[in-house]
Design a protein around this motif. Sequence first.
Motif, PDB file in Angstrom:
ATOM      1  N   SER A 215       3.498 -12.399  50.147  1.00 26.28           N
ATOM      2  CA  SER A 215       2.203 -11.667  49.102  1.00 26.28           C
ATOM      3  C   SER A 215       2.614 -11.843  47.168  1.00 26.28           C
ATOM      4  CB  SER A 215       2.243 -10.032  49.430  1.00 26.28           C
ATOM      5  OG  SER A 215       1.196  -9.166  48.530  1.00 26.28           O
TER       6      SER A 215
ATOM      7  N   TRP B 190       1.872  -9.933  45.339  1.00 29.21           N
ATOM      8  CA  TRP B 190       2.869  -8.870  45.135  1.00 29.21           C
ATOM      9  C   TRP B 190       4.013  -8.266  44.428  1.00 29.21           C
ATOM     10  CZ3 TRP B 190      -0.524  -6.625  41.200  1.00 29.21           C
ATOM     11  CH2 TRP B 190      -2.026  -6.584  42.208  1.00 29.21           C
TER      12      TRP B 190
ATOM     13  N   ARG C  22      -4.233  -2.910  46.537  1.00 31.46           N
ATOM     14  CA  ARG C  22      -3.486  -3.045  45.678  1.00 31.46           C
ATOM     15  C   ARG C  22      -2.172  -1.983  45.275  1.00 31.46           C
ATOM     16  NH1 ARG C  22      -7.175  -4.025  41.010  1.00 31.46           N
ATOM     17  NH2 ARG C  22      -6.671  -2.674  40.030  1.00 31.46           N
TER      18      ARG C  22
END
Length: 446
Positions: free
Chosen positions: A340, A342, A407
């Motif tokens: 990911s 993130w 998110r």
Amino acid sequence: MRGLAELPVPEEAQDDARVTVYLVTVDYTDDEGGSEQYQVPLSSYDDAQERIAYAFVGSVEGGDGRIRHLYDGAHDRSAMALWLQGFIAAEASGTAQKDGMRFRRVSVPGQELDPGLQSSPLTGEQSNSSVKFDDTAIMKLFRKVSPGVNPDIEIHEVLTRGGSDYVADLYGWIETDLPDGGVLQLAMLQEFLRTASDGFELATGSVRTLLAHLELSVEESGGDFAGEATRLGEALAAVHRMLRDSFPAQGRGEDSTGELAGAMIARLEHARRIVPEIEPYADRLRAAYDAVAALGRLDVQRVHGDLHLGQTLRTSQGWKIVDFEGEPGRPFAERALPDSPWRDVAGMLRSFDYAARVVEMSGTGGDETEAPLRAQRAREWSARARRLFLEGYVAALGAEAGPEQQRGVLLDAYVADKAVYEAVYEKRNRPSWIPIPLAALERIGG
Ligand SMILES: Nc1ncnc2c1ncn2[C@@H]1O[C@H](COP(=O)(O)OP(=O)(O)O)[C@@H](O)[C@H]1O
Ligand SMILES: [Mg+2]
């Protein structure tokens, strides 16, 4: 230890320089066992070389009975000149094979290498060894090597060919074939960023300026990092976008978020045993990880994998991201797995927080009564840098950043996971720094 490849004296050489790349295998005999391989390039001479006496390694008797004097190759200009010649030989066709070493060249228009470039080793703290060729190119010698594609080379090649503005162009790399058919990548050559300042140094410098003028606001003090943080967020977004478009997308199965949450919970349980100070946050952390499991779907792609401010350089041409080797200690194949984005974002957010807190904790400037205000200002700097970095990142990605709720859940979990890791690290290595990750855990779900 065994010799891998050797560059012998070229016809035109002034001296009798010869570089041999040795591969040193380190076997571990502790419980975990295993072994690692390290690359050691040594230059050797018939005569002792006063000019590089400080890089002397030892003397050996050659097969012909003559004594050869050995030196650390990275510190030897004559040795590095041989490698530079290898890259230059590869300029026309992209490849040059020289005595067991294969030089590969990525042609970037207008970036021909001059054989007269002088090498000098970089002196900063780093895990590999870098050598620069005047102000033109920088070569990173991978110290720990393993067969397969090095992610730093792989990603830099893709981003260079894609014309990314956010990395130093890749000029080439060196590799060698192993007897079993595998390939070892030994070094990579890149554009040298002349005007680069280290991102972590810049950030801590900004915090220091702010804390030196406690009576002034962030904007007034000159210690504002707002514009830099925003532009760094935009730079990461552009790199992520090109990585996503360049590497084949790979879907993660239905339960990928459950697996991710499970791994994070396992790391939390392990950490609780080592750092009892985590206990008050454990329930909220578990809730943050459960929220990840409930997402059910995870968008993954090729990522940096070990991103923090120390992997960023600010130049007159804007921010550049370096060192795409990923998390050291994991096998190449694992590091190349999609993950990911993130995770990278969380790495940067934690790094902003460290920059602020490290400066705050490194002395009160003599006046203890200022401590609370220093702490407050450092917190403000961190919160502001994190918010603006994130805004820059999300704005640059637009709809590609995904729904806000999703998110938020992922970012919280990755930040928490990273802070849990830091808590264990600090407990073991720098106990007085434990408040830094604990304060981050306090913010999760709070
Ligand atoms: N292209 C470049 N131009 C100038 N300096 C660089 C460049 N690439 C790296 N550096 C400097 O070298 C340091 C180490 O580089 P890095 O790729 O992170 O190596 P390592 O894998 O050893 O951590 C960086 O922090 C930076 O200061
Ligand atoms: Mg690095």
